[in-house]
Design an enzyme around this catalytic site. Structure first.
Site, short mmCIF file in Angstrom:
data_model
loop_
_atom_site.label_atom_id
_atom_site.label_comp_id
_atom_site.label_asym_id
_atom_site.label_seq_id
_atom_site.Cartn_x
_atom_site.Cartn_y
_atom_site.Cartn_z
N ASP A 69 0.93 -1.46 0.27
CA ASP A 69 0.17 0.16 0.15
C ASP A 69 0.78 1.48 -0.07
O ASP A 69 0.90 1.55 1.28
CB ASP A 69 -0.98 -0.02 0.80
CG ASP A 69 -1.83 0.87 1.45
OD1 ASP A 69 -2.34 2.01 0.32
OD2 ASP A 69 -3.22 1.21 2.29
N ASP A 293 -1.77 5.41 -5.88
CA ASP A 293 -1.88 4.52 -4.30
C ASP A 293 -2.29 3.13 -4.65
O ASP A 293 -3.09 2.91 -5.23
CB ASP A 293 -3.19 5.21 -3.97
CG ASP A 293 -3.26 4.45 -2.68
OD1 ASP A 293 -2.80 3.56 -1.79
OD2 ASP A 293 -4.30 4.70 -2.21
#
Length: 440
Positions: A69, A293
């Site tokens: 992440d 992201d």
């Protein structure tokens, strides 16, 4: 940073160290010496919707699986010993800190607790009973986790990274508990001081996401090589760079430790959308930044930009794909341009490419698999439901552009922290994995 429903898969990875002029397959057992201060380490990850890597933590090492992440800072592990997780129909125990001799909690008086958590969305607090630093993490999909701020040794290939700070979480609430339970935790990779990348003191990392839903990708930690040179793919791979934007002043809606780029526009086919420049950059509150992201599946656009893209894309596809005909239907809470496709139609027609324009670099989203997504379990008579893979931030309540990992497939993504830039290059990630010798 997870903004859409996710599903999880994983596979363990091996270590590769590359000297400054050679490439070796991951299956090689002997590792050459290198002059790099932090030798590059390659992990491969799998994704069907969320990207995961496998590491080992603690002494003796425990096998764990973590979501990759780039939108989060603090890594965390599930430390709730009463809730084992399940993956691939096998029980996966949570991380057990009581079995690690190198595990330690962070005391309330530590600078790590009092100073280094300031960039977290919820700064750490003190558990007065135990005098242990308490961490709370929350995400835009309404999931959250709470537990102790702690440290232990993380093992990446043959590297032992001692005193790595993470959250040892004992309480979790999730928007998708069945799928989220299939990993041990989350690997925070943004620019914050407590991210895994910052704690490793790495100045560069890269990854390549394969297009298949259950195909391996590759994560490169470190490296100063030209992509073409070390991959040896036999065709030109030229990275185009866009600056990573960073501001020093805190703003209420601006994430200062995200990988932020300057959005310049959107093109559908050969047509550039007429978007005002002010819509593509943050306003005085910080709303409107563009973040890359890997923890978000699909890309999210600010409402006015999404509306313009949706309208143009519908105009260019209404004669190619059948309209769903349900104005109130929304997939994953953010995507409302959907189509009907006969269930027996295995090949969709060619669709117009969407090009995201950044300062100095572009990202082309092409191919039906990247442009439309078949909604699992949704049918209308004998038709399947497919939705356009861009979402509306107004439906999510997030004041930002988010470039999700679905649109990063078959793109070499390089995050160069030393030069504060991000490099992009179209690349067949399946071929890259094969060249690197990554196997299940």
């Amino acid at each position: 940073m997870e903004y859409a429903q996710v599903m999880i898969s994983l596979q363990i990875s091996l270590l590769l160290i590359i000297s400054q002029s050679h490439i070796l397959p991951l299956t090689t057992s002997k590792i050459p010496s290198t002059s790099l201060l932090h030798p590059p380490n390659k992990l491969h990850f799998h994704h069907n919707i969320t990207l995961t890597v496998s590491l080992r933590v603690g002494t003796p090492p425990q096998n764990i699986t973590m979501v990759l992440d780039t939108g989060s800072e603090l890594s965390y592990l599930n430390c709730n010993l009463t809730q084992p997780t399940t993956l691939n129909n096998q029980t996966q125990p949570p991380f057990d800190p009581t079995q690690s001799t190198t595990y330690t909690t962070i005391p309330c008086t530590s600078p790590t607790c009092t100073n280094r958590t300031s960039d977290l969305s919820i700064p750490a607090s003190c558990d007065p009973t135990r005098q242990v630093c308490h961490a709370t993490l929350s995400y835009a999909d309404m999931s959250s986790a709470e537990g102790d701020l702690a440290s232990d040794t993380f093992h990446v290939g043959n590297l032992d990274i001692s005193d790595t700070v993470f959250g040892c979480m004992v309480t979790e609430s999730s928007s998708n508990p069945v799928e989220d339970a299939k990993t041990t935790g989350l690997l925070g990779m943004n620019r914050g001081s407590l991210s895994f990348i910052s704690q490793m003191d790495l100045r560069k990392f890269s990854y390549c996401i394969s297009s298949g839903l259950d195909e391996p990708g590759v994560l490169l930690l470190g490296d100063d090589q030209n992509v073409t040179e070390w991959l040896g793919l036999g065709y030109d791979v030229t990275l185009n760079y866009t600056p990573l934007v960073r501001i020093s002043d805190p703003l209420p809606y601006y994430n200062r430790v995200a990988y932020t780029v300057q959005f310049k526009g959107i093109k559908v086919g050969d047509k550039i959308l007429d978007l005002p420049e002010s819509l593509l950059q943050p306003d005085h509150t910080g709303a409107g930044q563009t973040m890359v992201d890997s923890g978000t599946q699909f890309s999210i656009l600010l409402g006015p930009a999404y509306t313009a893209l949706r309208s143009e894309y519908y105009d260019q596809t209404k004669h190619i794909l059948g309209d769903l005909g349900e104005p109130d239907y929304t997939f994953a809470g953010v995507m409302d341009l959907c189509y009907r496709v006969p269930c027996n139609q295995t090949v969709l027609p060619d669709l117009p490419t969407v090009t995201l324009l950044f300062e100095g670099a572009d990202m082309q989203v092409s191919g039906t698999d990247r442009l439309v997504y078949r909604v699992p379990g949704e049918t209308r008579d004998n038709d399947a439901v497919y939705c356009f893979t861009f979402g509306n931030s107004d439906l999510l309540g997030v004041e930002a552009y988010i470039i999700g990992h679905h649109h990063q497939q078959n793109v070499w993504m390089e995050f160069d922290l030393e030069k504060s830039r991000m490099g992009l290059a179209p690349l067949n990630c399946d071929l890259a994995v094969q060249k690197l010798g990554l196997v299940y």
